[in-house]
Design a protein around this motif. Structure first.
Motif, PDB file in Angstrom:
ATOM      1  N   GLY A  14      47.041  12.149  76.736  1.00 18.93           N
ATOM      2  CA  GLY A  14      48.412  12.105  76.230  1.00 18.93           C
ATOM      3  C   GLY A  14      48.616  13.010  75.037  1.00 18.93           C
ATOM      4  N   LEU A  15      47.674  12.988  74.097  1.00 14.88           N
ATOM      5  CA  LEU A  15      47.774  13.875  72.938  1.00 14.88           C
ATOM      6  C   LEU A  15      47.676  15.335  73.367  1.00 14.88           C
ATOM      7  CD1 LEU A  15      45.626  11.885  70.344  1.00 14.88           C
ATOM      8  CD2 LEU A  15      48.114  12.237  70.291  1.00 14.88           C
ATOM      9  N   ALA A  16      46.781  15.638  74.302  1.00 14.67           N
ATOM     10  CA  ALA A  16      46.651  17.014  74.798  1.00 14.67           C
ATOM     11  C   ALA A  16      47.986  17.504  75.356  1.00 14.67           C
ATOM     12  CB  ALA A  16      45.548  17.091  75.849  1.00 14.67           C
ATOM     13  N   ALA A  17      48.678  16.651  76.106  1.00 10.71           N
ATOM     14  CA  ALA A  17      49.974  17.038  76.672  1.00 10.71           C
ATOM     15  C   ALA A  17      51.017  17.257  75.570  1.00 10.71           C
ATOM     16  CB  ALA A  17      50.451  15.973  77.655  1.00 10.71           C
ATOM     17  N   LEU A  18      51.044  16.375  74.571  1.00  9.95           N
ATOM     18  CA  LEU A  18      52.000  16.535  73.472  1.00  9.95           C
ATOM     19  C   LEU A  18      51.756  17.837  72.714  1.00  9.95           C
ATOM     20  CD1 LEU A  18      52.037  12.866  72.093  1.00  9.95           C
ATOM     21  CD2 LEU A  18      53.929  14.033  73.272  1.00  9.95           C
ATOM     22  N   TRP A  19      50.506  18.137  72.431  1.00 13.89           N
ATOM     23  CA  TRP A  19      50.194  19.357  71.674  1.00 13.89           C
ATOM     24  C   TRP A  19      50.392  20.617  72.498  1.00 13.89           C
ATOM     25  CZ3 TRP A  19      45.418  16.330  69.857  1.00 13.89           C
ATOM     26  CH2 TRP A  19      45.754  15.527  68.761  1.00 13.89           C
ATOM     27  N   THR A  20      50.113  20.544  73.784  1.00 11.38           N
ATOM     28  CA  THR A  20      50.393  21.693  74.651  1.00 11.38           C
ATOM     29  C   THR A  20      51.893  21.975  74.628  1.00 11.38           C
ATOM     30  OG1 THR A  20      48.467  21.262  76.052  1.00 11.38           O
ATOM     31  CG2 THR A  20      50.238  22.583  77.010  1.00 11.38           C
ATOM     32  N   GLY A  21      52.697  20.914  74.707  1.00 12.93           N
ATOM     33  CA  GLY A  21      54.148  21.062  74.650  1.00 12.93           C
ATOM     34  C   GLY A  21      54.634  21.628  73.330  1.00 12.93           C
ATOM     35  N   ALA A  22      53.855  21.439  72.267  1.00 10.54           N
ATOM     36  CA  ALA A  22      54.211  21.962  70.945  1.00 10.54           C
ATOM     37  C   ALA A  22      53.692  23.383  70.737  1.00 10.54           C
ATOM     38  CB  ALA A  22      53.674  21.041  69.845  1.00 10.54           C
ATOM     39  N   GLY A  23      53.051  23.962  71.763  1.00 12.81           N
ATOM     40  CA  GLY A  23      52.611  25.350  71.684  1.00 12.81           C
ATOM     41  C   GLY A  23      51.170  25.586  71.288  1.00 12.81           C
ATOM     42  N   HIS A  24      50.368  24.542  71.192  1.00 10.79           N
ATOM     43  CA  HIS A  24      48.957  24.725  70.852  1.00 10.79           C
ATOM     44  C   HIS A  24      48.157  25.079  72.099  1.00 10.79           C
ATOM     45  CE1 HIS A  24      49.406  23.301  66.752  1.00 10.79           C
ATOM     46  NE2 HIS A  24      50.130  22.301  67.202  1.00 10.79           N
ATOM     47  N   GLU A  25      47.020  25.705  71.890  1.00 14.40           N
ATOM     48  CA  GLU A  25      46.082  26.012  72.968  1.00 14.40           C
ATOM     49  C   GLU A  25      45.087  24.853  73.037  1.00 14.40           C
ATOM     50  OE1 GLU A  25      42.524  29.184  73.782  1.00 14.40           O
ATOM     51  OE2 GLU A  25      44.320  29.927  72.744  1.00 14.40           O
ATOM     52  N   ARG A 133      49.615  18.301  60.404  1.00 14.56           N
ATOM     53  CA  ARG A 133      50.308  19.184  61.356  1.00 14.56           C
ATOM     54  C   ARG A 133      50.220  18.627  62.775  1.00 14.56           C
ATOM     55  NH1 ARG A 133      49.140  25.471  62.897  1.00 14.56           N
ATOM     56  NH2 ARG A 133      50.754  25.582  64.502  1.00 14.56           N
ATOM     57  N   LEU A 134      49.046  18.158  63.174  1.00 13.47           N
ATOM     58  CA  LEU A 134      48.899  17.601  64.521  1.00 13.47           C
ATOM     59  C   LEU A 134      49.751  16.346  64.696  1.00 13.47           C
ATOM     60  CD1 LEU A 134      45.089  18.078  65.188  1.00 13.47           C
ATOM     61  CD2 LEU A 134      47.005  19.443  66.053  1.00 13.47           C
ATOM     62  N   ILE A 135      49.860  15.534  63.670  1.00 13.03           N
ATOM     63  CA  ILE A 135      50.696  14.332  63.728  1.00 13.03           C
ATOM     64  C   ILE A 135      52.154  14.727  63.932  1.00 13.03           C
ATOM     65  CG2 ILE A 135      51.575  12.391  62.361  1.00 13.03           C
ATOM     66  CD1 ILE A 135      48.720  12.274  61.064  1.00 13.03           C
ATOM     67  N   VAL A 136      52.637  15.666  63.131  1.00 14.47           N
ATOM     68  CA  VAL A 136      54.024  16.121  63.247  1.00 14.47           C
ATOM     69  C   VAL A 136      54.258  16.758  64.620  1.00 14.47           C
ATOM     70  CG1 VAL A 136      55.703  17.801  62.353  1.00 14.47           C
ATOM     71  CG2 VAL A 136      54.402  16.364  60.768  1.00 14.47           C
ATOM     72  N   ASP A 137      53.321  17.587  65.069  1.00 11.97           N
ATOM     73  CA  ASP A 137      53.492  18.261  66.356  1.00 11.97           C
ATOM     74  C   ASP A 137      53.421  17.297  67.540  1.00 11.97           C
ATOM     75  OD1 ASP A 137      53.854  20.595  64.983  1.00 11.97           O
ATOM     76  OD2 ASP A 137      51.906  21.456  65.502  1.00 11.97           O
ATOM     77  N   ALA A 138      52.854  16.115  67.330  1.00 16.11           N
ATOM     78  CA  ALA A 138      52.858  15.086  68.374  1.00 16.11           C
ATOM     79  C   ALA A 138      54.150  14.259  68.326  1.00 16.11           C
ATOM     80  CB  ALA A 138      51.645  14.171  68.227  1.00 16.11           C
ATOM     81  N   GLY A 139      54.963  14.453  67.277  1.00 17.67           N
ATOM     82  CA  GLY A 139      56.242  13.766  67.179  1.00 17.67           C
ATOM     83  C   GLY A 139      56.297  12.623  66.182  1.00 17.67           C
TER      84      GLY A 139
END
Length: 182
Positions: A14-25, A133-139
């Motif tokens: 789930g986190l991988a999907a959220l971060w991918t959606g936020a533009g991370h590799e 940053r990861l917390i914010v990028d996950a929403g």
């Protein structure tokens, strides 16, 4: 940011999907493991009892910022003050404890909330900025509770309260704020 997630279950996947959606590799490993060489951050999202086995199957670990998203459901190993400290002893980099007080079952609902839900975390100084940053990028809205020691243990020890509330509410979000901020 290049993120390696160890664990493709509900939390890690789930986190991988959220971060991918936020533009991370993002690269996610399951039970087979893989190579984390080149990762800016390593996120460990496996059952607490599987940490040693999961990390033994991953090469290229060596000093990366690491985020522990594991939960403690069994007896604590007294060799380490927390799961985060156990992970840090293997990876060797600055470490944070995060995402363990949030419900993966609610990840799809994060963006639908009137305000960002909170996410409690503890971190070494060298892991704090990346974790925020990861917390914010996950929403989520980051809620820093302090350094890894003693913060990681406090978060792990709060899991009983979280599970008790979930028994009444189901998966839930939380938000902490000073008076007048909500």
């Amino acid at each position: 940011m290049k993120i390696t997630v160890i664990g493709r279950g509900r939390v890690g996947g789930g986190l991988a999907a959220l971060w991918t959606g936020a533009g991370h590799e993002v690269t996610a490993f399951g039970r087979e493991g893989g190579d984390a060489t080149g990762a800016d951050v390593v996120v460990v999202a496996v059952p607490g009892s599987s940490i040693d086995d999961a990390l033994a199957r991953v090469s290229g670990l060596g000093g990366q910022v690491t985020v522990d998203a594991c939960n403690l459901y069994e007896q604590r190993d007294d060799d380490f003050p927390s799961l985060s400290h156990r992970i840090q002893s293997i990876v060797g980099g600055p470490t944070a404890k995060s995402f363990s007080t949030n419900f993966a079952a609610a990840y799809a609902e994060i963006g639908k909330q009137r305000v960002r839900p909170g996410n409690l975390f503890a971190a070494d100084p060298g892991a704090r900025d990346v974790t925020e940053r990861l917390i914010v990028d996950a929403g989520y809205e980051p809620v820093f509770i302090g350094d890894l020691d003693p913060g990681a243990r406090l978060l792990e020890d709060s899991s009983g309260l979280t599970r008790a509330l979930a028994g009444r509410l189901g998966p839930f979000f939380y938000r902490y704020a000073r008076p007048g901020e909500l």
